[in-house]
Design a protein around this motif. Structure first.
Motif, PDB file in Angstrom:
ATOM      1  N   UNK A  16     -53.593   6.946  28.397  1.00  0.00           N
ATOM      2  CA  UNK A  16     -53.816   8.348  28.761  1.00  0.00           C
ATOM      3  C   UNK A  16     -53.014   8.738  29.983  1.00  0.00           C
ATOM      4  N   UNK A  17     -53.043   7.870  30.997  1.00  0.00           N
ATOM      5  CA  UNK A  17     -52.361   8.213  32.239  1.00  0.00           C
ATOM      6  C   UNK A  17     -50.868   8.354  32.057  1.00  0.00           C
ATOM      7  N   UNK A  18     -50.269   7.431  31.279  1.00  0.00           N
ATOM      8  CA  UNK A  18     -48.820   7.473  31.081  1.00  0.00           C
ATOM      9  C   UNK A  18     -48.427   8.734  30.305  1.00  0.00           C
ATOM     10  N   UNK A  19     -49.185   9.072  29.281  1.00  0.00           N
ATOM     11  CA  UNK A  19     -48.865  10.253  28.492  1.00  0.00           C
ATOM     12  C   UNK A  19     -49.022  11.527  29.315  1.00  0.00           C
ATOM     13  N   UNK A  20     -50.019  11.574  30.202  1.00  0.00           N
ATOM     14  CA  UNK A  20     -50.178  12.742  31.068  1.00  0.00           C
ATOM     15  C   UNK A  20     -49.003  12.868  32.038  1.00  0.00           C
ATOM     16  N   UNK A  21     -48.569  11.726  32.609  1.00  0.00           N
ATOM     17  CA  UNK A  21     -47.453  11.772  33.565  1.00  0.00           C
ATOM     18  C   UNK A  21     -46.174  12.202  32.867  1.00  0.00           C
ATOM     19  N   UNK A  22     -45.917  11.650  31.651  1.00  0.00           N
ATOM     20  CA  UNK A  22     -44.701  12.012  30.924  1.00  0.00           C
ATOM     21  C   UNK A  22     -44.713  13.497  30.553  1.00  0.00           C
ATOM     22  N   UNK A  23     -45.868  14.006  30.121  1.00  0.00           N
ATOM     23  CA  UNK A  23     -45.933  15.419  29.757  1.00  0.00           C
ATOM     24  C   UNK A  23     -45.747  16.311  30.973  1.00  0.00           C
ATOM     25  N   UNK A  24     -46.283  15.874  32.113  1.00  0.00           N
ATOM     26  CA  UNK A  24     -46.122  16.673  33.334  1.00  0.00           C
ATOM     27  C   UNK A  24     -44.663  16.732  33.755  1.00  0.00           C
ATOM     28  N   UNK A  26     -42.086  16.289  31.841  1.00  0.00           N
ATOM     29  CA  UNK A  26     -41.322  17.056  30.854  1.00  0.00           C
ATOM     30  C   UNK A  26     -41.511  18.558  31.063  1.00  0.00           C
ATOM     31  N   UNK A  27     -42.725  18.948  31.560  1.00  0.00           N
ATOM     32  CA  UNK A  27     -42.978  20.369  31.819  1.00  0.00           C
ATOM     33  C   UNK A  27     -42.434  20.811  33.166  1.00  0.00           C
ATOM     34  N   UNK A  28     -41.904  19.871  33.959  1.00  0.00           N
ATOM     35  CA  UNK A  28     -41.331  20.214  35.264  1.00  0.00           C
ATOM     36  C   UNK A  28     -42.379  20.567  36.313  1.00  0.00           C
ATOM     37  N   UNK A  29     -43.563  19.998  36.202  1.00  0.00           N
ATOM     38  CA  UNK A  29     -44.644  20.272  37.159  1.00  0.00           C
ATOM     39  C   UNK A  29     -44.777  19.125  38.138  1.00  0.00           C
ATOM     40  N   UNK A  30     -45.085  19.452  39.361  1.00  0.00           N
ATOM     41  CA  UNK A  30     -45.374  18.446  40.380  1.00  0.00           C
ATOM     42  C   UNK A  30     -46.865  18.154  40.413  1.00  0.00           C
ATOM     43  N   UNK A  73     -51.463  20.637  29.860  1.00  0.00           N
ATOM     44  CA  UNK A  73     -50.141  20.207  29.394  1.00  0.00           C
ATOM     45  C   UNK A  73     -49.967  20.402  27.888  1.00  0.00           C
ATOM     46  N   UNK A  74     -51.046  20.874  27.202  1.00  0.00           N
ATOM     47  CA  UNK A  74     -50.986  21.156  25.761  1.00  0.00           C
ATOM     48  C   UNK A  74     -50.647  19.912  24.962  1.00  0.00           C
TER      49      UNK A  74
END
Length: 289
Positions: A16-24, A26-30, A73-74
């Motif tokens: 879960x954590x890795x997928x959240x970080x990758x999506x963030x 990719x969305x260009x969010x800090x 992050x959808x």
């Protein structure tokens, strides 16, 4: 070259954590931007991406935070959320305390009674000691006699008792025990004289107060004779020439007599306040305007 099947396998293996970080990323969010949008501290966002569940509290809160992050992050974490080692959501255990052992109920009842008795004793004992001295001393309270009354058995001036004088009576005794009662003590309080013996000067002005009345009584020279609130049941008497002017509040409750005749205050009364002058012979007249 890495094909699509390799990427999908990597995504499935990621937590879960890795997928959240990758999506963030990719969305260009800090991290700060995510924290502001989710109203979370940055350390909580970091702990979610690092899967440090023990720092985030109960499992039910961790799952809720992960779902909020995923909605932002959808992305869908349904397939990996169940595999995460977060821990099951355990409902709180309810313990019934309705049943109280009989021995405990008896002990609590006795404790309340003992407390009640103790409080009663603390309040009642000082009152008992305070009143005990009053009641014990009331039987031995000495009698008092005014110095204006001279007993027949006591000679005046310290001389010898004449032979024809009545012999001194023995000390009074108690009717129940036969022991001498408390001795008489001298008192400086004068014996009240009958009012009928006082001579009333001719033309005197008498005031009988049948209710409380505020008075302002002045002498002929303008000085104040009396200015006070006189209580119901009191009386005042003034000789001719002693009073020059009177103001009587609550005049309907004051009876004024001049030379034994009741004076009608209605000509001098206004709003239940009577104002009049007193001549040198004690007669009443209106106040000059």
């Amino acid at each position: 070259m890495i094909d699509d099947q390799t990427v999908n396998a990597f995504d499935a293996a990621a937590g879960c954590g890795v997928r959240l970080r990758q999506a963030r990323e990719a969305a260009g969010l800090t991290l700060e931007a995510v924290g502001q949008q989710l109203h979370m501290p940055v350390q909580v966002v970091k702990s979610l991406e690092a899967e440090q569940w023990d720092r985030l509290g109960a499992p039910v809160f961790v799952r809720g935070q992960l779902r909020s992050y995923a909605r932002l992050l959808k992305i869908d974490l349904g397939d990996v959320l169940e595999q995460a080692r977060i821990g099951p959501v355990v409902p709180p255990q309810l313990i019934s305390h309705t049943h109280t052992p009989r021995a405990r109920r008896i002990a609590e009842s006795l404790g309340r009674r003992v407390l009640y008795v103790g409080i009663t004793a603390v309040l009642a004992v000082p009152v008992w000691f305070a009143t005990r001295g009053h009641f014990d001393g009331s039987a031995n309270t000495p009698n008092t006699a005014s110095l204006d009354v001279i007993p027949a058995a006591v000679p005046v001036g310290g001389g010898a008792v004449p032979a024809e004088a009545t012999p001194a009576a023995p000390a009074p005794t108690s009717a129940t025990t036969g022991t001498p009662s408390a001795p008489y003590l001298a008192s400086l309080t004068p014996v009240p004289r009958p009012a009928a013996t006082a001579a009333v000067p001719t033309g005197a002005l008498n005031l009988q107060f049948k209710g409380d009345s505020w008075v302002d009584i002045a002498a002929p020279d303008g000085s104040t004779v009396e200015k006070a609130l006189i209580k119901s049941g009191e009386a005042r008497s003034f000789t001719p020439g002693q009073v020059g002017r009177m103001v009587l509040g609550n005049a309907s409750a004051v009876e004024v007599q001049q030379a034994g005749t009741i004076v009608d205050l209605s000509p001098y009364q206004r709003a239940n306040v009577a104002r009049f002058t007193v001549s040198s012979d004690g007669s009443v007249a209106p106040v000059p305007h």
